[in-house]
Design a protein around this motif. Structure first.
Motif, PDB file in Angstrom:
ATOM      1  N   GLU A  28       7.446  15.887  -3.398  1.00  0.00           N
ATOM      2  CA  GLU A  28       5.932  15.605  -3.663  1.00  0.00           C
ATOM      3  C   GLU A  28       5.297  14.248  -3.462  1.00  0.00           C
ATOM      4  O   GLU A  28       4.050  13.986  -3.243  1.00  0.00           O
ATOM      5  CB  GLU A  28       6.787  15.693  -5.275  1.00  0.00           C
ATOM      6  N   ALA A  29       6.163  13.266  -3.670  1.00  0.00           N
ATOM      7  CA  ALA A  29       5.621  11.564  -2.879  1.00  0.00           C
ATOM      8  C   ALA A  29       5.093  11.866  -1.331  1.00  0.00           C
ATOM      9  O   ALA A  29       4.270  11.180  -0.893  1.00  0.00           O
ATOM     10  CB  ALA A  29       6.726  10.685  -2.814  1.00  0.00           C
ATOM     11  N   TRP A  30       6.330  12.351  -0.876  1.00  0.00           N
ATOM     12  CA  TRP A  30       5.537  13.035   0.856  1.00  0.00           C
ATOM     13  C   TRP A  30       3.743  13.275   0.847  1.00  0.00           C
ATOM     14  O   TRP A  30       2.913  13.003   1.814  1.00  0.00           O
ATOM     15  CB  TRP A  30       6.496  13.540   1.459  1.00  0.00           C
ATOM     16  N   GLU A  31       3.860  14.477  -0.345  1.00  0.00           N
ATOM     17  CA  GLU A  31       2.114  15.523  -0.373  1.00  0.00           C
ATOM     18  C   GLU A  31       1.604  14.173  -0.733  1.00  0.00           C
ATOM     19  O   GLU A  31       0.467  14.876  -0.473  1.00  0.00           O
ATOM     20  CB  GLU A  31       2.427  16.721  -1.156  1.00  0.00           C
ATOM     21  N   ASN A  32       1.589  13.089  -2.197  1.00  0.00           N
ATOM     22  CA  ASN A  32       0.409  12.557  -1.986  1.00  0.00           C
ATOM     23  C   ASN A  32       0.378  10.785  -0.984  1.00  0.00           C
ATOM     24  O   ASN A  32       0.480   9.878  -1.833  1.00  0.00           O
ATOM     25  CB  ASN A  32       0.999  12.273  -3.580  1.00  0.00           C
ATOM     26  N   HIS A  33       1.082  10.739   0.106  1.00  0.00           N
ATOM     27  CA  HIS A  33       1.606  10.272   0.450  1.00  0.00           C
ATOM     28  C   HIS A  33       0.444   8.862   0.666  1.00  0.00           C
ATOM     29  O   HIS A  33       0.507   7.714   0.356  1.00  0.00           O
ATOM     30  CB  HIS A  33       2.603  10.039   2.204  1.00  0.00           C
ATOM     31  N   PRO A  34      -0.626   9.688   1.566  1.00  0.00           N
ATOM     32  CA  PRO A  34      -1.781   8.532   1.287  1.00  0.00           C
ATOM     33  C   PRO A  34      -2.066   7.462   0.491  1.00  0.00           C
ATOM     34  O   PRO A  34      -2.188   6.465   0.252  1.00  0.00           O
ATOM     35  CB  PRO A  34      -2.857   9.432   1.778  1.00  0.00           C
ATOM     36  N   ALA A  35      -1.939   8.340  -0.794  1.00  0.00           N
ATOM     37  CA  ALA A  35      -3.333   7.175  -2.279  1.00  0.00           C
ATOM     38  C   ALA A  35      -2.297   6.815  -2.713  1.00  0.00           C
ATOM     39  O   ALA A  35      -1.919   5.616  -3.254  1.00  0.00           O
ATOM     40  CB  ALA A  35      -3.042   8.541  -3.449  1.00  0.00           C
ATOM     41  N   GLU A  36      -0.062   7.062  -1.846  1.00  0.00           N
ATOM     42  CA  GLU A  36       1.090   6.031  -3.048  1.00  0.00           C
ATOM     43  C   GLU A  36       0.839   5.114  -1.835  1.00  0.00           C
ATOM     44  O   GLU A  36       1.207   3.791  -2.221  1.00  0.00           O
ATOM     45  CB  GLU A  36       2.234   7.261  -2.909  1.00  0.00           C
ATOM     46  N   TYR A  37       0.444   5.426  -0.387  1.00  0.00           N
ATOM     47  CA  TYR A  37       0.646   4.246   0.134  1.00  0.00           C
ATOM     48  C   TYR A  37      -0.095   3.007  -0.446  1.00  0.00           C
ATOM     49  O   TYR A  37      -0.182   2.549  -0.088  1.00  0.00           O
ATOM     50  CB  TYR A  37       0.337   4.959   1.602  1.00  0.00           C
ATOM     51  N   ALA A  38      -1.264   3.536  -0.441  1.00  0.00           N
ATOM     52  CA  ALA A  38      -2.730   2.270  -0.702  1.00  0.00           C
ATOM     53  C   ALA A  38      -2.562   2.152  -1.746  1.00  0.00           C
ATOM     54  O   ALA A  38      -2.884   1.097  -2.061  1.00  0.00           O
ATOM     55  CB  ALA A  38      -3.865   3.371  -1.210  1.00  0.00           C
ATOM     56  N   ALA A  39      -1.666   2.564  -2.900  1.00  0.00           N
ATOM     57  CA  ALA A  39      -0.914   1.951  -4.337  1.00  0.00           C
ATOM     58  C   ALA A  39       0.017   0.883  -4.037  1.00  0.00           C
ATOM     59  O   ALA A  39       0.091   0.010  -4.472  1.00  0.00           O
ATOM     60  CB  ALA A  39      -0.629   2.766  -5.194  1.00  0.00           C
ATOM     61  N   GLY A  40       0.688   0.829  -2.808  1.00  0.00           N
ATOM     62  CA  GLY A  40       1.266   0.015  -2.117  1.00  0.00           C
ATOM     63  C   GLY A  40       2.700   0.383  -2.667  1.00  0.00           C
ATOM     64  O   GLY A  40       3.508  -0.370  -2.581  1.00  0.00           O
ATOM     65  N   ILE A  41       3.078   1.188  -3.735  1.00  0.00           N
ATOM     66  CA  ILE A  41       4.798   2.675  -3.673  1.00  0.00           C
ATOM     67  C   ILE A  41       5.244   2.867  -2.305  1.00  0.00           C
ATOM     68  O   ILE A  41       6.079   3.363  -2.828  1.00  0.00           O
ATOM     69  CB  ILE A  41       4.239   2.900  -5.087  1.00  0.00           C
ATOM     70  N   ALA A  42       4.215   2.913  -1.463  1.00  0.00           N
ATOM     71  CA  ALA A  42       4.897   3.487  -0.574  1.00  0.00           C
ATOM     72  C   ALA A  42       5.167   3.458   0.645  1.00  0.00           C
ATOM     73  O   ALA A  42       3.645   2.054   1.159  1.00  0.00           O
ATOM     74  CB  ALA A  42       4.748   5.511  -0.718  1.00  0.00           C
TER      75      ALA A  42
END
Length: 165
Positions: A28-42
């Motif tokens: 699920e985190a991989w599916e949301n990776h762009p947003a999580e990367y932008a948030a600094g948590i991935a």
């Protein structure tokens, strides 16, 4: 073929030490990776994570007291437990506990990319036509990892890592 090492910072209390659960969480985190990367948590590294690890290994020659801290950013931590009946062909998952995330952040803050590159660059394809490209790619990954682990350590988070192939 695309292969990525994917890292996700998360509060330790939110982690279930179960491979099946963590696989679903990381998918699920991989599916949301762009947003999580932008948030600094991935964070993720495509293909060259072995080279990043080899770059950090040079820290042992520069500072014998570094011990095995150089292993933490890419391959450190402990494997997630497989529950009974779990699919053992699922991707390997590693968990860095908050104290290891802090150690990783400290190591990355102290280590000099230029010194590492001078010690290991030639062995990482750092010569010839593609040398500067490789140097820049590794520098970018080093900078991103330093920021990612610093944020995770400041939040007292664990980091879960998986390799997607």
């Amino acid at each position: 073929m695309s292969i990525h090492m994917h890292m996700r910072a998360v509060a330790e209390s939110e982690i279930r030490d179960d491979h099946t659960w963590l696989t679903a969480f990381m998918y699920e985190a991989w599916e949301n990776h762009p947003a999580e990367y932008a948030a600094g948590i991935a964070e993720s590294i495509a293909k060259v994570f072995d080279s990043v690890n080899d770059l950090y290994a040079a820290s042992e020659t520069l500072d014998p007291d570094v011990g095995e801290l150089w292993l933490l950013p890419i391959y450190g931590g402990r494997p997630a437990a497989h529950s009974a009946g779990a699919d053992t062909s699922d991707p390997p998952l590693m968990i860095l506990e908050p104290h290891e995330v802090s150690q990783t952040a400290d190591f990355l803050a102290r280590v000099s990319f230029d010194e590492l590159w001078n010690a290991a660059g030639a062995g990482l394809g750092g010569q010839g036509q593609y040398g500067e490209e490789m140097r820049q790619e590794l520098f970018d990954h080093h900078s991103d990892l330093r920021e990612f682990y610093a944020r995770a350590a400041a939040a007292d988070h664990a980091v879960v890592r998986v390799v997607w192939a």
